[in-house]
Enzyme design. Structure first.
Site, PDB file in Angstrom:
ATOM      1  N   GLY A  17       0.788  -1.230   0.000  1.00  0.00           N
ATOM      2  CA  GLY A  17       0.000   0.000   0.000  1.00  0.00           C
ATOM      3  C   GLY A  17       0.821   1.281   0.000  1.00  0.00           C
ATOM      4  N   ILE A  18       0.364   2.247   0.780  1.00  0.00           N
ATOM      5  CA  ILE A  18       0.970   3.583   0.807  1.00  0.00           C
ATOM      6  C   ILE A  18       2.414   3.520   1.315  1.00  0.00           C
ATOM      7  CG2 ILE A  18       0.844   5.832   1.973  1.00  0.00           C
ATOM      8  CD1 ILE A  18      -2.272   5.532   1.825  1.00  0.00           C
ATOM      9  N   ASP A  60       6.193  -4.500  15.111  1.00  0.00           N
ATOM     10  CA  ASP A  60       4.792  -4.268  15.474  1.00  0.00           C
ATOM     11  C   ASP A  60       4.784  -2.937  16.215  1.00  0.00           C
ATOM     12  OD1 ASP A  60       2.342  -4.075  16.762  1.00  0.00           O
ATOM     13  OD2 ASP A  60       2.201  -6.222  17.142  1.00  0.00           O
ATOM     14  N   ASN A  87       3.345   5.239   9.310  1.00  0.00           N
ATOM     15  CA  ASN A  87       2.311   4.943   8.306  1.00  0.00           C
ATOM     16  C   ASN A  87       1.400   3.782   8.697  1.00  0.00           C
ATOM     17  OD1 ASN A  87       1.279   4.615   5.349  1.00  0.00           O
ATOM     18  ND2 ASN A  87       2.248   2.647   5.801  1.00  0.00           N
ATOM     19  N   TYR A 157     -11.331   4.373  14.445  1.00  0.00           N
ATOM     20  CA  TYR A 157     -10.396   4.824  13.401  1.00  0.00           C
ATOM     21  C   TYR A 157     -10.388   6.354  13.335  1.00  0.00           C
ATOM     22  CZ  TYR A 157      -8.251   5.215   8.757  1.00  0.00           C
ATOM     23  OH  TYR A 157      -7.424   5.540   7.702  1.00  0.00           O
ATOM     24  N   LYS A 161      -7.227   8.848  14.268  1.00  0.00           N
ATOM     25  CA  LYS A 161      -6.614   9.689  13.232  1.00  0.00           C
ATOM     26  C   LYS A 161      -6.660  11.174  13.625  1.00  0.00           C
ATOM     27  CE  LYS A 161      -5.215   6.538  10.387  1.00  0.00           C
ATOM     28  NZ  LYS A 161      -3.800   6.382  10.035  1.00  0.00           N
ATOM     29  N   ILE A 192      -7.703   6.432  -1.132  1.00  0.00           N
ATOM     30  CA  ILE A 192      -6.543   5.935  -1.878  1.00  0.00           C
ATOM     31  C   ILE A 192      -6.730   4.426  -2.045  1.00  0.00           C
ATOM     32  CG2 ILE A 192      -4.019   5.732  -1.902  1.00  0.00           C
ATOM     33  CD1 ILE A 192      -4.982   8.675  -1.882  1.00  0.00           C
ATOM     34  N   THR A 194      -6.107   1.047  -1.877  1.00  0.00           N
ATOM     35  CA  THR A 194      -5.199   0.049  -1.300  1.00  0.00           C
ATOM     36  C   THR A 194      -6.064  -1.039  -0.659  1.00  0.00           C
ATOM     37  OG1 THR A 194      -5.148   0.984   0.929  1.00  0.00           O
ATOM     38  CG2 THR A 194      -3.546   1.877  -0.653  1.00  0.00           C
TER      39      THR A 194
END
Ligand code: NAD
Length: 267
Positions: A17-18, A60, A87, A157, A161, A192, A194
């Site tokens: 991914g990113i 981790d 990330n 989430y 964030k 995005i 992913t």
């Protein structure tokens, strides 16, 4: 070319991914990159494919002792860390789990999502600063548009964030006050394409394409973004071109956060 030549970078969650796209671009521009992830086989393969400027180290991000180990490895092998990209992240919601709305999200899931997204970023900043403060550096935290607006179906989430976004500013100001020459900025991606979207888009290819078309209609630029779109932003923040930029939010979102479709329009 060579926009980050000679710099040493650590990227979390870089097996796909990113994070993987950022690793590829930083290496293309001359950096040495430590690819880290909990996905050992995938991370090792990415590092192998990227050649001698890349190596893999298992990490981790929730585990403090693993941060200490990887930073010790970087110190002894490279002597410095110039770029840290926090990330790694999880949505924590899927059709197979209990709904993650404010009424039904379990405390266990709430804690788990915050442990990966927020504690992981906190630990990265904490240990990254310690290694960066002599030579200076750039910390890039991957937040989200979900850190600005509410997401009723993924509350942990969104909360994590938002906290990452705020912590970025505290770290930026702290490092500036201390004269550490460490900048800290947040990137806020949205939509995005992913694997984080797999559960939302569906498994069958036709269903997936229909979901992408439907989702794209709600994006001002009428398309989903690609990991490389975020990687170019990370490259700018990692390079000395952004030497006067700290504590900022950089949206890579196709215009989603620019305004509401309910804004006044001419007749
Ligand atoms: P992804 O699922 O492809 O990548 C996430 C990576 O994080 C994976 O390689 C995974 O193994 C790793 N990871 C998960 N838990 C970990 C842990 N405990 N320790 C270390 N690594 C761990 O998703 P992505 O879209 O590439 O997401 C990258 C970041 O971008 C995440 O923080 C995500 O929240 C953020 N983001 C993505 C989007 C989007 O639309 N894709 C939008 C906003 C924000």
């Amino acid at each position: 070319m060579d926009r980050v030549k000679g710099k040493v970078a650590l990227i979390t969650g870089a097996a796909q991914g990113i994070g993987k796209a950022i690793a590829e671009l930083l290496i293309q521009e001359g950096a040495t990159v430590i690819i880290t992830d909990i996905l050992k086989n995938e991370g090792e393969k990415v590092a192998k494919d990227l050649g001698s400027l890349a190596c893999f180290y298992p990490l981790d991000v929730c585990r403090e002792e693993e941060w200490q180990a990887v930073l010790q490895f970087i110190k002894s092998r490279f002597g410095q860390l110039n770029i840290l990209v926090n990330n790694a992240g999880i949505m924590g919601s899927s059709p197979h789990q209990a709904p993650q709305d404010p009424e039904n999200c379990s405390l266990e899931n709430w804690h788990h999502v915050h442990a990966v997204n927020l504690d992981g970023t906190f630990l990265g900043c904490k240990y990254g600063i310690a290694l960066m403060k002599n030579a200076g550096g750039s910390i890039i935290n991957i937040s989200s548009r979900s850190g600005v607006v509410g997401i009723p179906s993924a509350v942990a989430y969104a909360s994590s964030k938002a906290a990452i976004r705020n912590h970025t500013k505290s770290v930026a100001l702290y490092c500036a006050e201390k004269g550490y020459n460490i900048r800290c900025n947040a990137i806020l991606p949205a939509a995005i394409l992913t694997s984080i979207w797999n559960d939302v888009l569906g498994e069958q290819e036709e269903e997936r394409q229909q979901s992408i078309i439907a989702l794209s209609k709600g994006i001002p630029l009428k398309k989903m973004g690609n990991p490389i779109d975020v990687a170019y932003a990370a490259l700018y923040l990692a390079s000395d071109e952004s030497c006067y930029v700290t504590g900022t939010d950089l949206m890579i979102d196709g215009g989603i956060l620019a305004g509401s479709p309910a804004s006044p329009k001419p007749q």
